[in-house]
Design a protein around this motif. Structure first.
Motif, short mmCIF file in Angstrom:
data_model
loop_
_atom_site.label_atom_id
_atom_site.label_comp_id
_atom_site.label_asym_id
_atom_site.label_seq_id
_atom_site.Cartn_x
_atom_site.Cartn_y
_atom_site.Cartn_z
N ILE A 53 0.84 -1.19 0.00
CA ILE A 53 0.00 0.00 0.00
C ILE A 53 0.88 1.24 0.00
N HIS A 54 0.54 2.19 -0.84
CA HIS A 54 1.29 3.44 -0.93
C HIS A 54 0.97 4.37 0.24
N GLY A 55 1.98 5.15 0.63
CA GLY A 55 1.70 6.29 1.48
C GLY A 55 1.07 7.38 0.63
N LEU A 56 1.59 7.54 -0.57
CA LEU A 56 1.04 8.44 -1.58
C LEU A 56 1.30 7.80 -2.93
N MET A 57 0.24 7.55 -3.68
CA MET A 57 0.38 6.79 -4.92
C MET A 57 1.18 7.57 -5.96
N PRO A 58 1.76 6.89 -6.95
CA PRO A 58 2.58 7.56 -7.96
C PRO A 58 1.83 8.69 -8.65
N HIS A 59 2.52 9.82 -8.84
CA HIS A 59 1.89 10.99 -9.43
C HIS A 59 2.95 11.99 -9.85
N ARG A 70 6.45 8.97 -5.65
CA ARG A 70 5.51 8.33 -4.74
C ARG A 70 6.12 8.31 -3.34
N VAL A 71 5.32 7.93 -2.36
CA VAL A 71 5.79 7.74 -1.00
C VAL A 71 5.38 6.35 -0.55
N ILE A 72 6.34 5.59 -0.05
CA ILE A 72 6.02 4.28 0.50
C ILE A 72 5.85 4.39 2.01
N THR A 73 5.16 3.44 2.58
CA THR A 73 4.88 3.47 4.01
C THR A 73 5.95 2.73 4.80
N ASN A 74 5.86 2.86 6.11
CA ASN A 74 6.79 2.21 7.02
C ASN A 74 5.96 1.42 8.02
N THR A 75 6.42 0.23 8.37
CA THR A 75 5.62 -0.61 9.27
C THR A 75 5.64 -0.13 10.71
N ARG A 76 6.69 0.58 11.12
CA ARG A 76 6.88 0.87 12.54
C ARG A 76 6.76 2.35 12.91
N VAL A 77 7.23 3.23 12.06
CA VAL A 77 7.27 4.64 12.43
C VAL A 77 6.49 5.50 11.46
N GLU A 78 5.98 6.62 11.96
CA GLU A 78 5.28 7.56 11.11
C GLU A 78 6.28 8.51 10.44
N ARG A 79 5.87 9.07 9.31
CA ARG A 79 6.72 10.00 8.58
C ARG A 79 5.98 11.32 8.42
N PHE A 80 6.73 12.42 8.52
CA PHE A 80 6.16 13.75 8.34
C PHE A 80 6.91 14.49 7.23
#
Length: 375
Positions: A243-249, A306-316
């Motif tokens: 799952i994307h944090g933000l899908m390709p664009h 795009r932005v990918i997600t992380n399983t453990r930590v949040e990203r800002f």
């Protein structure tokens, strides 16, 4: 917990396993400040329940399929723009234009935005996203933002690969500059917005100059009333590879200035492959948007990212978008023109229609002089 099957060819994910994994994760990770991502995921899984193999698939170049290498973007020291040596100033400008043509992305250091402002901005951003989801939805009441600034997920998503595991405040600069708010959040945002606005104007003028033009176009058309600041948060996601944090664009503005934390997750296309951007604590990231690619007749590149997600930590991250007024006409600066003339309003409407009807943006190919893409 059941194992989720992810194949290199086809990126197949078994829906029952996917759902059970998220149900288990939900119990331990969901808080009252998070948007209802799991509900959105369940809706998308239900929509795909009638597929023959009862699975959700994604293209071969999606997450979890192609090996991604971490690379550092070109780094440009903007202090050289203040040099007494004219040759050094011109070399710096040339590097900015070259990176915009070859990468569409670059980093700047000694950019004039103090580390104190960046740290303050990051701290206040963390506070606002920790507020309960019900309060964030009422952004006009609790944060003095215009209605509609708070966004999460992807409302038009029709499949899991279109779901963005993120939330954001997309704030018009008119909500920030000259506001009557006196709290620490509004003060931090205003300080950041003022300094980054000046930087954006300067970079745009340099890019214009290196195309052989010099005018007041950006000062006249990209005003505080037309530009935006976006505060982003990417919560931990159990299935970061699916799952994307933000899908390709690509971005629909002239250029974007991004300040990100050190978690990482930003990826862009270079030479037909995805690369991961190595975080640089001293740098701001600059990327070219669709409007600059059209205006430069394709010389400057608006690159898919795009932005990918992380399983453990949040990203800002915090992004500033240099946008013109809706009636501004974008016209190629050289001939023969690759793209036809269009207004920013026309471009935004076309993007909105494509996202609503197709689930994703098409962008500049819609405005090629001779070719009209089929959908």
């Amino acid at each position: 917990m059941q194992t989720i099957r992810s194949e290199v060819k086809g990126c197949t994910m078994e829906s029952p396993s996917l759902l059970s994994s998220f149900n288990l994760a939900q119990a331990s990770m969901e808080s009252n400040s998070d948007p209802p991502f799991y509900e959105a995921l369940k809706v998308l899984l239900d929509k795909n329940r009638n597929l023959k193999d009862n699975s959700v698939s994604c293209a071969d170049d999606e997450l979890g399929v192609v090996m991604v290498k971490e690379r550092e973007l070109p780094v440009i020291d903007l202090r050289r723009l203040e040099s007494e040596d004219e040759r050094e100033r011109e070399e710096c400008k040339t590097e900015i234009a070259r990176a915009s043509k070859e990468w569409g992305f670059f980093q700047v250091v000694n950019h004039g935005i103090s580390i104190e402002i960046l740290k303050k901005m990051r701290a206040e951003q963390g506070k606002v996203f920790k507020q309960p989801f019900e309060q964030k939805v009422k952004e006009d009441e609790f944060f003095n933002f215009s209605a509609g600034t708070y966004r999460w997920g992807a409302p038009s998503a029709t499949s899991i690969r279109q779901l963005s595991w993120s939330e954001a405040f997309h704030i018009p600069l008119t909500d920030i500059l000259g506001s009557t708010g006196s709290n620490s959040l509004s003060t931090a945002i205003e300080q950041f917005a003022r300094t980054v606005s000046s930087l954006a104007q300067r970079l745009a003028e340099i890019l214009e100059e290196k195309m052989g033009h010099k005018s007041t176009f950006f000062q006249e058309n990209c005003l505080p009333s037309t530009c935006y600041l976006r505060l982003n948060r990417y919560p931990p996601c159990p299935l970061f590879s699916e799952i994307h944090g933000l899908m390709p664009h690509t971005d629909s503005d002239f250029l974007t200035i991004l300040h990100q934390d050190q978690v990482g997750g930003l990826q862009l296309v270079k030479d037909g492959k995805w690369i991961a951007v190595k975080p640089n604590p001293d740098a701001l990231i600059i990327n070219i948007g669709d409007l600059f690619q059209a205006w430069s007749n394709g010389a400057y590149k608006s690159v898919e990212h795009r932005v990918i997600t992380n399983t453990r930590v949040e990203r800002f991250s915090t992004a500033y978008f240099l946008c013109p007024s809706n009636d501004t006409v974008i016209e190629s600066c050289t001939e023969p023109a690759v793209y036809r003339k269009f207004s920013f309003m026309e471009y935004r409407q076309q993007v909105r229609e494509d996202v609503q009807n197709l689930g994703s943006k098409i962008g500049l190919p819609r405005f090629l002089m001779q070719t009209t893409p089929t959908a």
